[in-house]
Design an enzyme around this catalytic site. Sequence first.
Site, short mmCIF file in Angstrom:
data_model
loop_
_atom_site.label_atom_id
_atom_site.label_comp_id
_atom_site.label_asym_id
_atom_site.label_seq_id
_atom_site.Cartn_x
_atom_site.Cartn_y
_atom_site.Cartn_z
N LYS A 46 -6.20 -11.33 -7.49
CA LYS A 46 -7.50 -11.78 -6.24
C LYS A 46 -8.40 -10.06 -6.55
O LYS A 46 -8.96 -9.21 -7.29
CB LYS A 46 -7.61 -10.89 -5.04
CG LYS A 46 -8.11 -10.96 -3.68
CD LYS A 46 -7.80 -11.01 -2.56
CE LYS A 46 -8.82 -10.78 -1.55
NZ LYS A 46 -9.17 -10.43 -0.33
N LYS A 102 -13.44 -4.50 -5.68
CA LYS A 102 -14.19 -3.72 -6.08
C LYS A 102 -13.28 -2.60 -6.69
O LYS A 102 -13.22 -1.90 -7.84
CB LYS A 102 -14.72 -2.91 -5.30
CG LYS A 102 -15.85 -2.70 -6.19
CD LYS A 102 -16.94 -1.84 -4.34
CE LYS A 102 -17.83 -0.64 -5.59
NZ LYS A 102 -18.56 0.11 -4.40
N LYS A 141 0.85 -1.31 0.35
CA LYS A 141 -0.02 0.21 -0.37
C LYS A 141 0.86 1.42 0.16
O LYS A 141 0.57 2.12 -0.64
CB LYS A 141 -0.81 -0.01 0.73
CG LYS A 141 -2.56 -0.73 1.14
CD LYS A 141 -2.93 -0.77 2.20
CE LYS A 141 -4.13 -1.60 2.43
NZ LYS A 141 -4.79 -2.03 4.19
#
Length: 329
Positions: free
Chosen positions: A193, A196, A111
């Site tokens: 994976k 959204k 991240k």
Amino acid sequence: MDRIFSGVQPTGDLHIGNWLGAVRNWVALQERYDTIICVVDLHAVTIPYEVATLEVRTRDVAIGLMAAGIDPERAILFVQSAVPEHAELNWLFTSVAPLGELERMTQFKDKTEKLESIPAGLLCYPILQAADILLYLANKVPVGEDQLQHLEFTREISRRWNAAYAPDAPYFPEPQALLTPAKRIVGLDGKAKMSKSLGNTVGLLDSPDEIWAKLRPAATDPARVTKKDPGNPEICNLFELHRHFSSPETIAEVDVKCRTAGWGCLDCKRRLADAMIETLAPIRERATELKRDSAGVDAVLARGAERARAIATKTLSETKRRMGFHGAR
Ligand code: TRP
């Protein structure tokens, strides 16, 4: 009875990856375990997010959970920020949280890879997750494989806290993962994976048209260039979805028609879309009803937060007492 705790980020409408990988399993587990499910909105602010929609996205995730079968009478369903004890235990745990391990977390590294300025919240994300779980003294955590590292960290926090503040008899449990049968659902791009934000999935509440629009262009066995090329279901990510949505007869038929090039990929996708539409229809109907009554949903969540708080305040007082705080009983 064992207690399970799990959390889901307030991403708005849930998708089939959430459902196959986690939610469906929670629905089954709530029959056998003392179950607590939390929409983790405090975790959601560790990355840039849309302030204007956080509230709706939080409610919509709760609606998706209820529509999928989480029964708020049976399980405790609530929103993390409504129980301030999460944030307080998070702070108390910073006293035993090893910085080196936080820096080594794969999700933290992923991240922050492209970030110029790293919010401390991203680094401390796993401490808050440990607080979520341990606040309820939960000993089982149903999650996907991607959360195993965070769970190991939770156990580490538990061990270190116990060693420091409860040396005679451990107070916090060392929670175990309950791995979901569908551990990792590959997205419609056939690569990452399902998520959204990557747009490689189908929404749990998508209409039949939306489902077809997303499945139609989905990646399949790359060796099938034309309809006449035989395919290999074992390496086709859509076959995996057939396994979850289609009947045993359809699955067997897909297997043969793919290997013998009896069907083109589009024929196979049509069957998958039909099965998916049928499976998801009742969930979508319940969600539509719940969305009409947002005040009712908010009342359910408020009641869930009250029940959660009754447990959380006890754990927190006990924690503070053991840590020697003034006035803690
Ligand atoms: N980190 C989890 C995820 O991204 C969400 C989460 C937060 C969680 N707190 C939790 C999961 C506690 C299990 C238990 O999916």
